[in-house]
Design an enzyme around this catalytic site. Structure first.
Site, mmCIF file in Angstrom:
data_model
loop_
_atom_site.group_PDB
_atom_site.id
_atom_site.type_symbol
_atom_site.label_atom_id
_atom_site.label_comp_id
_atom_site.label_asym_id
_atom_site.label_seq_id
_atom_site.Cartn_x
_atom_site.Cartn_y
_atom_site.Cartn_z
ATOM 1 N N ASP A 1 -29.718 5.628 -46.508
ATOM 2 C CA ASP A 1 -28.572 6.560 -45.384
ATOM 3 C C ASP A 1 -28.143 5.081 -44.767
ATOM 4 O O ASP A 1 -29.384 4.151 -43.574
ATOM 5 C CB ASP A 1 -29.169 6.573 -44.321
ATOM 6 C CG ASP A 1 -27.224 7.179 -43.483
ATOM 7 O OD1 ASP A 1 -26.166 6.391 -43.615
ATOM 8 O OD2 ASP A 1 -27.265 7.836 -42.285
ATOM 9 N N SER B 1 -13.978 -7.790 -50.715
ATOM 10 C CA SER B 1 -12.464 -6.359 -51.515
ATOM 11 C C SER B 1 -11.727 -7.320 -51.634
ATOM 12 O O SER B 1 -11.100 -7.943 -50.633
ATOM 13 C CB SER B 1 -12.383 -4.954 -50.931
ATOM 14 O OG SER B 1 -11.097 -4.543 -51.294
ATOM 15 N N LEU C 1 -18.589 1.745 -58.861
ATOM 16 C CA LEU C 1 -19.437 0.528 -59.340
ATOM 17 C C LEU C 1 -20.905 0.262 -58.885
ATOM 18 O O LEU C 1 -20.956 -0.731 -60.218
ATOM 19 C CB LEU C 1 -18.609 -0.519 -57.978
ATOM 20 C CG LEU C 1 -17.248 -0.950 -58.269
ATOM 21 C CD1 LEU C 1 -16.281 -1.651 -56.922
ATOM 22 C CD2 LEU C 1 -16.173 -1.512 -59.161
ATOM 23 N N THR D 1 -12.825 3.852 -60.281
ATOM 24 C CA THR D 1 -13.633 4.523 -59.806
ATOM 25 C C THR D 1 -12.981 6.193 -59.536
ATOM 26 O O THR D 1 -12.558 6.226 -60.433
ATOM 27 C CB THR D 1 -14.003 4.126 -58.116
ATOM 28 O OG1 THR D 1 -13.284 4.350 -57.416
ATOM 29 C CG2 THR D 1 -14.434 2.664 -58.547
ATOM 30 N N TYR E 1 -10.928 -1.447 -42.824
ATOM 31 C CA TYR E 1 -11.642 -2.304 -44.129
ATOM 32 C C TYR E 1 -11.253 -2.989 -44.245
ATOM 33 O O TYR E 1 -12.170 -4.354 -44.667
ATOM 34 C CB TYR E 1 -10.727 -1.330 -45.048
ATOM 35 C CG TYR E 1 -11.048 -1.482 -46.541
ATOM 36 C CD1 TYR E 1 -12.446 -0.727 -47.165
ATOM 37 C CD2 TYR E 1 -10.793 -2.240 -47.021
ATOM 38 C CE1 TYR E 1 -13.060 -1.109 -47.718
ATOM 39 C CE2 TYR E 1 -10.842 -1.569 -48.733
ATOM 40 C CZ TYR E 1 -12.438 -1.572 -48.852
ATOM 41 O OH TYR E 1 -12.682 -1.931 -50.513
ATOM 42 N N ASP F 1 -28.722 5.441 -52.172
ATOM 43 C CA ASP F 1 -27.731 6.335 -51.920
ATOM 44 C C ASP F 1 -28.015 7.830 -51.411
ATOM 45 O O ASP F 1 -28.937 8.080 -51.143
ATOM 46 C CB ASP F 1 -26.824 6.655 -53.505
ATOM 47 C CG ASP F 1 -25.240 6.945 -53.473
ATOM 48 O OD1 ASP F 1 -25.357 7.980 -53.203
ATOM 49 O OD2 ASP F 1 -24.830 6.220 -54.082
ATOM 50 N N PHE G 1 -10.305 -0.230 -59.001
ATOM 51 C CA PHE G 1 -10.973 -0.136 -60.556
ATOM 52 C C PHE G 1 -10.437 1.087 -60.499
ATOM 53 O O PHE G 1 -10.585 1.674 -59.492
ATOM 54 C CB PHE G 1 -12.527 -1.036 -59.829
ATOM 55 C CG PHE G 1 -12.572 -2.273 -60.055
ATOM 56 C CD1 PHE G 1 -13.476 -2.400 -61.669
ATOM 57 C CD2 PHE G 1 -12.087 -3.355 -59.823
ATOM 58 C CE1 PHE G 1 -13.923 -3.464 -61.580
ATOM 59 C CE2 PHE G 1 -12.146 -4.605 -60.259
ATOM 60 C CZ PHE G 1 -13.285 -4.548 -60.901
#
Length: 264
Positions: free
Chosen positions: A58, A154, A18, A202, A167, A37, A200
């Site tokens: 990080d 999410s 994403l 991904t 999560y 990243d 999605f």
């Protein structure tokens, strides 16, 4: 906020999925995009492809994030669009069966804390550091707007499944950041929103297509309409609309094809 050529943006997790799509979509609109990243090879490759810059960051490390923003601003100027897609977490049920000892064991507090750091605290870290830079910059329009921050939550924030206690609850916390932070920053002209993607396509999910075609088909069929996984470009399209529409503030968007996740 008009997305003008030369305006700076930062996208965490911009090397894949994403975040990669978001970085590409913002670059297509003329923005100078800094990708944050930990995947150096993919990050460098995508940054070169979109005419942006890559910074090894990080999100679990405060100094790393601060250094990333400093480097991005030195290269591109103060970001006016900040998109946070990166995360780190673990999976597990609150209580799980321990075959070796013949009894239940609980998900450790340490594992939960890791997810909280990688999802909720990292979201605050990125958003607040970005907001500080925006606050010390001049407004970009007559509304006094200085920037837009979009966090990634999410559908698990509302439909957490079995095994998603970390999560789901931490993504719910990301949504919980949005309104109070938007109100904290309202006098500075900085908007804060979140997006709750459903299932999605991904790279992680696409790997299932070959490993387990039956499960892949079931996932696609589980979406009411359209009966497929979301495309990262559809997520990126919403990211760009949120950034460009000044009246979108303090909101959490589900982007999910009307799916509601079952317990498992």
């Amino acid at each position: 906020m008009k997305l003008e050529s030369g305006m700076a943006a930062v996208v965490t997790g911009g090397a894949s999925g994403l975040g990669r799509a978001s970085a590409g979509a913002l670059a297509e609109r003329g923005l100078k995009v800094a990708i944050f990243d930990i995947n150096d090879e993919a990050g460098e490759e995508h940054a070169a492809a979109i005419g942006g810059t890559f910074h090894h960051v990080d999100i679990m490390d405060e100094a790393s994030v601060e250094e990333g923003f400093a480097a991005a601003r030195a290269a591109n100027g103060q970001e006016r669009v900040s998109v946070h897609c990166a995360m780190a977490s673990k999976r597990g049920k609150t209580l799980g069966w321990d075959k070796e000892n013949g009894g239940y064991k609980r998900l450790s507090t340490e594992d939960y804390a890791y997810g909280a750091q990688g999802i909720l605290i990292a979201s605050y870290r990125v958003a607040s550091i970005s907001a500080l830079g925006m606050a010390n910059s001049e407004p970009v329009n007559g509304d006094g707007e200085r920037g837009s921050i979009t966090l990634t939550a999410s559908v698990a924030a509302q439909d957490g499944q079995i095994g998603q206690v970390i999560y789901g609850s931490c993504k719910s916390g990301v949504n919980g950041l949005v309104l109070p932070m938007a109100r904290d920053l309202m006098d500075l002209g900085i908007r804060v929103n979140s997006v709750m993607p459903g299932i999605f396509a991904t790279p992680l999910m696409l790997g299932m297509k070959d490993r387990n075609p039956q499960m892949w088909d079931q996932l696609n069929a589980s979406v009411p309409f359209p009966k497929r996984l979301g495309e990262p470009e559809e997520f990126a399209s919403l990211i760009c609309e949120i950034a460009s529409n000044t009246y979108i503030n303090g909101h959490q968007f589900r982007l999910d094809g009307a799916i509601r996740m079952p317990p498992r």
